[in-house]
Write an enzyme that holds these catalytic residues in place. Sequence first.
Site, PDB file in Angstrom:
ATOM      1  N   SER A  75       0.820  -1.214   0.000  1.00 38.21           N
ATOM      2  CA  SER A  75       0.000   0.000   0.000  1.00 38.21           C
ATOM      3  C   SER A  75       0.852   1.262   0.000  1.00 38.21           C
ATOM      4  CB  SER A  75      -0.906  -0.002   1.228  1.00 38.21           C
ATOM      5  OG  SER A  75      -0.160   0.160   2.411  1.00 38.21           O
ATOM      6  N   THR A 233      -1.911   2.933   3.526  1.00 35.28           N
ATOM      7  CA  THR A 233      -1.130   4.177   3.591  1.00 35.28           C
ATOM      8  C   THR A 233      -0.360   4.142   4.887  1.00 35.28           C
ATOM      9  OG1 THR A 233      -2.805   5.474   2.422  1.00 35.28           O
ATOM     10  CG2 THR A 233      -1.426   6.702   3.930  1.00 35.28           C
ATOM     11  N   THR A 251       1.740   6.978   0.391  1.00 38.34           N
ATOM     12  CA  THR A 251       0.848   5.900  -0.047  1.00 38.34           C
ATOM     13  C   THR A 251       1.032   5.588  -1.526  1.00 38.34           C
ATOM     14  OG1 THR A 251      -1.483   5.207  -0.057  1.00 38.34           O
ATOM     15  CG2 THR A 251      -1.043   7.441  -0.743  1.00 38.34           C
ATOM     16  N   ARG A 261      -5.466   9.574 -10.632  1.00 38.97           N
ATOM     17  CA  ARG A 261      -6.236   9.824  -9.397  1.00 38.97           C
ATOM     18  C   ARG A 261      -5.280  10.201  -8.257  1.00 38.97           C
ATOM     19  NH1 ARG A 261      -6.286   7.377  -3.945  1.00 38.97           N
ATOM     20  NH2 ARG A 261      -8.376   7.599  -3.115  1.00 38.97           N
ATOM     21  N   THR A 284      -5.816   7.603   7.199  1.00 30.86           N
ATOM     22  CA  THR A 284      -5.698   6.509   6.234  1.00 30.86           C
ATOM     23  C   THR A 284      -7.116   6.017   5.958  1.00 30.86           C
ATOM     24  OG1 THR A 284      -5.486   4.837   7.971  1.00 30.86           O
ATOM     25  CG2 THR A 284      -3.442   5.767   7.113  1.00 30.86           C
ATOM     26  N   GLY A 285      -7.281   5.331   4.841  1.00 37.61           N
ATOM     27  CA  GLY A 285      -8.606   4.844   4.492  1.00 37.61           C
ATOM     28  C   GLY A 285      -9.135   5.563   3.268  1.00 37.61           C
TER      29      GLY A 285
HETATM   30  N1  ASP Z   1      -6.107   7.374   1.863  1.00 36.66           N
HETATM   31  C1  ASP Z   1      -5.425   6.685   0.804  1.00 36.66           C
HETATM   32  C2  ASP Z   1      -6.001   7.100  -0.498  1.00 36.66           C
HETATM   33  O1  ASP Z   1      -7.190   7.266  -0.593  1.00 36.66           O
HETATM   34  C3  ASP Z   1      -5.501   5.221   0.900  1.00 36.66           C
HETATM   35  C4  ASP Z   1      -5.468   4.653   2.269  1.00 36.66           C
HETATM   36  O2  ASP Z   1      -5.126   5.289   3.216  1.00 36.66           O
HETATM   37  O3  ASP Z   1      -5.804   3.489   2.467  1.00 36.66           O
HETATM   38  O4  ASP Z   1      -5.256   7.198  -1.448  1.00 36.66           O
END
Ligand code: ASP
Length: 380
Positions: A75, A233, A251, A261, A284-285
């Site tokens: 990730s 991330t 990330t 993106r 994160t997320g």
């Molecule tokens: N927040 C990150 C993104 O949307 C991904 C993640 O943290 O899992 O790129």
Amino acid sequence: MTDASRPGGFPAPIHPAPGDNHRGPCVIASGNGLKDYNGPNTVELAFKLITDGHRPVEACVRGVNLVEDDPEDMSVGYGGLPNEDGVIQLDAACMDGPLHKAGAVAALEDIKNPASVALEVLRRTDHVLLVGPGAKKFALRIGFPEQDLHTEASRKAWLDWRANLNREDKWLDADQIINFPEPWRQQSMGPPPHRGGGGSSEARAGGGASPSHPSGAGHISLDPLGNPHTYGTIHCSAVNKDTDLGCCTTTSGLAWKLPGRVGDSPLIGAGLYCDNATGSAGATGRGESVIHTLGSAWIVHAMERGLTPTEACLEACKRIVDRTHEPRMFDDNKRPRFSVTFYAVRKDGAYGSASILKGGHAAVCTDGKAQRLESEFLYE
Ligand code: ASP
């Protein structure tokens, strides 16, 4: 915090969360900051560096470099999961509290340490964010090596995804596309766009709604617990003995994303933010949700208004849920199909973390040894 209008309601948070009572130097990171590298992990390395007198922002960057270099973390950095075209595009940002200055790169290709490149943007330029080929050119000019970021595992994961008819891609199905009522828009737009891998949306959805998406919202992939598993991330925030702050987020972003993106991670105020007068936060997320609510800036401002780090993180999660209006984002019980985890540290060393869905956790270091912190949450 219980909200009777949501079936199941919000479980009551445990207050006061222990981290809210901590005072003194502290490093907090997402859970992958606990990974053992036969030496200090991310939070332990960052803590050692702030103890040795390095700036918190630099300590955070060096700490997350461990995860960027790790081929097993799919990730972040080297070996990260690629975009729809099979290209690994990395996002990162860092922010220095004392200078109130940030540096960031987005959609950076072929350079494995975007967090370090972001730090150089901060140090060497009057800009904040460099993207795509411009970011790569900058990195090469100042001496970062160019390399193939794919591992065997990341390439295989992409090939497997491609072979699976792109059921997980990021184009909405025809019946999910948002149609605004303006007649000009419907006349000028034509049919839904062609999606990267060919085939109809029905074929991609396996001829109908997937079991985990009874409403047919088949483009958010879920693990057996119902959590999205294509996110990932590392965020790291630190405060030193002089109460100076710094932070960093890095990330490979959402797996199989549309080329170009950019998620929340390199966006100041969204995936990270710090204000040396108050505190530091990161996320994160599901990045889109964090961008829509400027999650990290909101947490720092909430701490400025007097909320503890844990309360501020919980409120930021609630804000996201309250401002998410697309039905595809919820299951039949109105439980979100996605999650975000926030991490925060206050200037005095208090720290906390919260997630939308249960299961988030953080890495914390306050005395040289990393500890695991279970994030507070809104939904079981
Ligand atoms: N927040 C990150 C993104 O949307 C991904 C993640 O943290 O899992 O790129």
